[in-house]
Design a protein around this motif. Sequence first.
Motif: not given
Length: 384
Positions: A159-164, A334-337, A151-152, A176-180
């Motif tokens: 950033d999720a609207p662009g990254t997903i 992790d899908v970050n650079m 899973y990504a 999986k998105v980071k919240v909090g």
Amino acid sequence: MAMPSDSIGFSVRRIDAFAFRVPIEAPVHTSFGIMRDRPAVFIRIEDTHGGFGWGEVFANWPAAGAEHRVNLLMDDVAAMTIGQSWPSPREMFLHLVRATRIRALQCGEPGPFAQVIAGLDIAGWDLVARRAGKPLAKMLSADAAERVDTYASGIKVDDAPGTIPASRAAGFTRFKVKVGFGANDIEKVLALADVNLAGELLFVDANQAWSFTEAREFIDRTMDASLGWVEEPLPVFAAREEWAGLAEMGVPIAGGENIFGEQDFGQAVSDNILSVIQPDLVKWGGISGCFEVAKRVREGGKLYCPHFLGGGIGLAASAQLLAAAGGAGMLEVDVNMNPLRSLFHLGGARQGAGYWEIGSEPGLGVVDLPEALFEFLTLHRTFM
């Protein structure tokens, strides 16, 4: 899935440790802090016959952690490791845990010591699997899965609207998105859930950010989003009654990256609070500790999904261990650079298709560190 015991003895004659830091344009945000570069610590051990193995040590936090872990390994732990004949990597792991306990307590650093030992353990298992000519997963279990689902991860909710969509285009169907970060997280997650395609899964990770009241409100208001799980909604030290109260709401609760020790993981399995248990093998346990945990998780009817957000060696080890445990969970990617992960090309393009193939390469599949990494090297030390 008994731990193998044949032909896995070895004696270490040399240890190399490498700290790397990669500057990044887009910081990685969590609820408790921001990563402004991507660090990693890789370990190479060599035995008395010239065999070798690679491991990784957790280095994301604190910001100065990578170089500290290299020095901790070389100045406090390496001498305990060299020159002894270890019947197995697990015997080395257990010995080092016992031998460093007082030092770790004396300086208040049980975490860093556990992380260094985990890296050595991973390297030990890579060495013996490479010597046997088997992928690590097959060394651990003849019934290991051939591939594991992925899973990504590492996606800040803003950033999720662009990254997903970008991750979806790469083949991922689980995100999986980071919240909090604030009260608006609820609306942002609901908006993401509205546009998810059929068959996709959405998870959230609060990184221990919330109080019980905040966590309960989030779960209550996102109930219709059908979240796959809510990860670390409370600090790991929060009262059991609070964790149980969230679990009773019916949404799967995930956690484990900040649990340490087989006893505490055993409690987590028997408590029936966490539905998804997520040890991080570079933070504690390596292969020896986390394989035992994975077996208990499966026996307890829960989902084993290893946590990981680091370099390529630790990711490969997490994939191999998940496969050895039957492959029923999911591998966090992790899908970050991060060149410290992507330059290894482990799993190839296959990891971007929603799964990771174990392949046939012996051990973890790492022979040398990618040459392109060395422009990011900050420290290299050797002990022999």
